[in-house]
Design a protein around this motif. Structure first.
Motif, mmCIF file in Angstrom:
data_model
loop_
_atom_site.group_PDB
_atom_site.id
_atom_site.type_symbol
_atom_site.label_atom_id
_atom_site.label_comp_id
_atom_site.label_asym_id
_atom_site.label_seq_id
_atom_site.Cartn_x
_atom_site.Cartn_y
_atom_site.Cartn_z
ATOM 1 N N VAL A 128 -5.588 10.077 0.003
ATOM 2 C CA VAL A 128 -4.255 9.519 0.242
ATOM 3 C C VAL A 128 -3.259 10.641 0.499
ATOM 4 O O VAL A 128 -2.979 11.453 -0.394
ATOM 5 N N ALA A 129 -2.729 10.703 1.701
ATOM 6 C CA ALA A 129 -1.704 11.687 2.046
ATOM 7 C C ALA A 129 -0.322 11.117 1.725
ATOM 8 O O ALA A 129 -0.002 9.994 2.126
ATOM 9 N N ILE A 130 0.474 11.881 1.010
ATOM 10 C CA ILE A 130 1.825 11.461 0.626
ATOM 11 C C ILE A 130 2.819 12.287 1.434
ATOM 12 O O ILE A 130 2.948 13.499 1.220
ATOM 13 N N TYR A 131 3.484 11.628 2.371
ATOM 14 C CA TYR A 131 4.447 12.328 3.236
ATOM 15 C C TYR A 131 5.826 11.741 2.974
ATOM 16 O O TYR A 131 6.331 10.897 3.700
ATOM 17 N N LEU A 132 6.426 12.180 1.875
ATOM 18 C CA LEU A 132 7.702 11.647 1.414
ATOM 19 C C LEU A 132 8.585 12.790 0.911
ATOM 20 O O LEU A 132 8.079 13.824 0.471
ATOM 21 N N PRO A 133 9.900 12.603 0.957
ATOM 22 C CA PRO A 133 10.776 13.578 0.286
ATOM 23 C C PRO A 133 10.669 13.394 -1.224
ATOM 24 O O PRO A 133 9.944 12.512 -1.710
ATOM 25 N N ASN A 134 11.369 14.219 -1.980
ATOM 26 C CA ASN A 134 11.374 14.059 -3.432
ATOM 27 C C ASN A 134 11.849 12.651 -3.780
ATOM 28 O O ASN A 134 12.987 12.270 -3.463
ATOM 29 N N SER A 135 10.994 11.865 -4.416
ATOM 30 C CA SER A 135 11.315 10.463 -4.664
ATOM 31 C C SER A 135 10.445 9.919 -5.775
ATOM 32 O O SER A 135 9.408 10.495 -6.134
ATOM 33 N N VAL A 136 10.864 8.785 -6.320
ATOM 34 C CA VAL A 136 10.077 8.099 -7.336
ATOM 35 C C VAL A 136 8.743 7.659 -6.754
ATOM 36 O O VAL A 136 7.699 7.731 -7.421
ATOM 37 N N GLU A 137 8.752 7.214 -5.490
ATOM 38 C CA GLU A 137 7.522 6.739 -4.866
ATOM 39 C C GLU A 137 6.471 7.845 -4.768
ATOM 40 O O GLU A 137 5.270 7.579 -4.895
ATOM 41 N N LEU A 138 6.896 9.078 -4.560
ATOM 42 C CA LEU A 138 5.948 10.190 -4.502
ATOM 43 C C LEU A 138 5.242 10.359 -5.846
ATOM 44 O O LEU A 138 4.009 10.484 -5.913
ATOM 45 N N ILE A 139 6.016 10.349 -6.939
ATOM 46 C CA ILE A 139 5.433 10.522 -8.268
ATOM 47 C C ILE A 139 4.562 9.323 -8.633
ATOM 48 O O ILE A 139 3.475 9.473 -9.212
ATOM 49 N N VAL A 140 5.016 8.110 -8.295
ATOM 50 C CA VAL A 140 4.235 6.913 -8.585
ATOM 51 C C VAL A 140 2.890 6.970 -7.856
ATOM 52 O O VAL A 140 1.838 6.646 -8.424
ATOM 53 N N THR A 141 2.894 7.385 -6.591
ATOM 54 C CA THR A 141 1.648 7.490 -5.834
ATOM 55 C C THR A 141 0.719 8.525 -6.456
ATOM 56 O O THR A 141 -0.505 8.325 -6.524
ATOM 57 N N LEU A 142 1.273 9.626 -6.912
ATOM 58 C CA LEU A 142 0.462 10.666 -7.555
ATOM 59 C C LEU A 142 -0.252 10.113 -8.787
ATOM 60 O O LEU A 142 -1.449 10.333 -8.989
#
Length: 567
Positions: free
Chosen positions: A164-178
């Motif tokens: 899963v590639a996460i291509y997002l700025p600093n965000s809650v969604e980035l941490i949630v995906t991690l």
């Protein structure tokens, strides 16, 4: 007349002569002298740390190998003891005195939602916030985020996702995906945000990603599906103003079979009771690796590095012990990552804040802010700890210094305070001069009133702006916060070394190694080690290093105080 009488007579004549000559100038001199002595006594501060602890900040091995220096370790993990490998997680019912598990990312989120387990702050939980613009702050419910972790993770698994590639700025969604990848046995690939199309395609191809989670407008979907046919799944993170649009269709003419969904639909279309509980601890496989891309000098291809969960938790453990107890992150802190979460140093600090039950605020534009005045522009959120780029701090230094140089009083007062900071080793906390300086000359950041600690890092091979010891002391006075300056590298999770939070002595160095690594210097070219001097190429070993050992390609020396300085 006896000798004693003569002495008394001479004393009487001396005192009488002194007061005969007394005038207004004498009174002024005595008053100034008495005032100076009184001020020195009343404003005197003990050093924040004993000078002996700064004189030898790391421990050298008693024996060195040919063409190498001694092996240097931090005082927190001296020779004879293991380097820090994990979080010492205690499972329910475990013996209180037994050593806990090293843990992984799943234990970090479990700690986040459980809160502090013992001590004065027992039960305290941090908050997770999103900063929108300069006025709006959105608080996220921890139970709702747990539900998102489960629903997103289950959706990715159901659709056949694996990498899963996460291509997002600093965000809650980035941490949630991690965390979703950790709980559902997926490989997380964090891509640096806002990159050229060809760079994005190259990173997807090299990492073999089959799923992408990204935001509309930032991801070149049409180009990617034509150039990278291995993409099978795409999840759009849609903002509030674009929810009414249909994001589930694949553009015509692409010939792609990519399954497209939106984050909001995955969460909102699921049953209300679904995803409220995390997967159990028992019978769960170890989480898969996390892939990061190290951005090097302009024009050079990013270096892809795979970190194991053990690398990450070891780096977090080192950060938990790198700061003295009185200054560590706690539930009373608000941490703002103002550098990209695609950097392992910023990511590790953010995970450290979550594990410490500190509040964390995400601002999608903070990592690109040019200076602290932009990072701390929102009066709605006042972070106590931030992680900022050296370029942002250097720009802040230039802005404030240019204004300060226009005032003779401000310039002289700043020189006096920086000299006192470096020589006494005590951070200025009060007193007439300090209060006057703070009121008249310190910059007023809208969100910087509570700032107490600033993290920043030199990135090996990335040509980042190098900060001198004098600039760091200036920044301490400009911000009213202590500054920790780290040395980071591509294959080392977190930091290689970092300055002591109480080290204000000046000089350009990066402190001792952190407790998750040990450092040795090997001969390189004409730079050679000897019994009198340690210098050479930095080689890092330890549980936080991808592959257990990494050569950094830069030359350094060990100073007399056993700190690392680049040559």
């Amino acid at each position: 007349m006896g000798t004693f009488d003569n002495l008394l007579l001479q004393l009487d004549e001396g005192v009488t002569g002194l007061f005969k000559q007394w005038n207004i100038w004498t009174s002024l001199i005595v008053t100034l002298f008495a005032g100076f002595i009184t001020y020195q006594i009343s404003t005197r501060q003990d050093p924040d740390i004993h000078p002996f602890l700064l004189a030898r900040q790391s421990q050298a091995s008693p024996v060195r190998q040919p063409k190498e220096s001694s092996v240097y370790r931090p005082q927190a993990a001296p020779h004879g003891l293991p380097l820090h490998t994990g979080l010492n997680v205690k499972d329910p019912g475990a013996n209180k005195w037994a050593r806990g598990r090293d843990g992984d990312l799943r234990d970090i989120w479990r700690q986040t939602i459980a809160g502090v387990q013992e001590g004065d702050d027992k039960g305290a939980k941090g908050r997770i916030l999103t900063v929108e613009g300069t006025e709006n702050v959105k608080e996220h419910d921890l139970d709702a985020l747990t539900r998102q972790i489960n629903l997103i993770g289950q959706h990715l698994v159901d659709q056949g996702g694996n990498r899963v590639a996460i291509y997002l700025p600093n965000s809650v969604e980035l941490i949630v995906t991690l965390f979703a990848c950790a709980f559902y046995n997926l490989t997380a690939i964090v891509l640096p945000f806002n990159q050229p199309d060809d760079a994005v395609i190259s990173m997807l191809r090299r990492s073999a990603a089959d799923t992408v989670i990204t935001a509309p407008g930032s991801f070149p979907f049409d180009v990617v599906v034509k150039s990278y046919p291995s993409l099978r799944q795409l999840v759009w993170v849609v903002d509030e103003g674009s929810k009414h649009m249909d994001w589930n269709e694949v553009p015509q003419g692409t010939g792609s079979k990519v399954n497209v969904a939106t984050w909001q639909d995955i969460v909102n279309d699921s049953p209300v009771e679904a995803g409220k509980s995390l997967p159990p601890l028992e019978n769960q496989p170890e989480p898969k690796n996390i892939t990061l891309f190290w951005q090097q000098a302009p024009g050079q291809e990013e270096e892809m590095v795979e970190f194991t969960p053990a690398n990450i938790v070891s780096a977090i453990a080192a950060q938990l012990t790198a700061i003295p107890t009185a200054r560590r992150l706690s539930p009373s802190d608000l941490f703002l990552p103002a550098d990209s979460l695609a950097n392992s140093h910023t990511l590790v600090l953010t995970l450290t804040a979550l594990f410490s039950n500190s509040s964390v605020a995400f601002n999608s534009s903070a990592s690109e802010a040019p200076s602290l005045s932009a990072i701390l522009s929102s009066p709605a959120v006042a972070p106590t700890v931030i992680a900022a780029t050296p370029s942002a701090l250097a720009q802040t230094h230039r802005e404030v210094s240019s204004v300060l140089r226009k005032s003779t009083i401000g310039k002289d007062l700043h020189w006096l305070l920086t000299r006192s900071l470096a020589e006494t080793g005590a951070f200025p906390q009060g007193g007439f001069l300090t209060n006057y300086y703070n009121q008249a000359f310190r910059p007023k950041f809208a969100g910087g009133k509570k700032l107490r600690l600033v993290y920043t890092a030199e990135r090996v091979g990335a040509e980042t702006k190098r900060l001198s010891g004098e600039e760091l002391n200036d920044l301490r006075l400009y911000t009213g916060a202590r500054v920790v300056y780290a040395l980071t590298a591509a294959k080392v999770a977190g930091a290689v070394s970092q300055t002591n939070v109480y080290d204000y002595r000046g000089g350009e160095h990066f402190g001792p190694p952190v407790a998750s690594v040990e450092v040795v210097l090997r001969d390189k070219g004409g730079v050679r080690n000897s019994d009198e001097e340690s210098q050479g190429e930095i080689v890092v070993r330890g549980p936080a290093v991808a592959g257990k050992e990494a050569r950094l390609g830069v030359v350094a020396k060990i100073r007399d105080d056993h700190t690392i300085a680049l040559i």
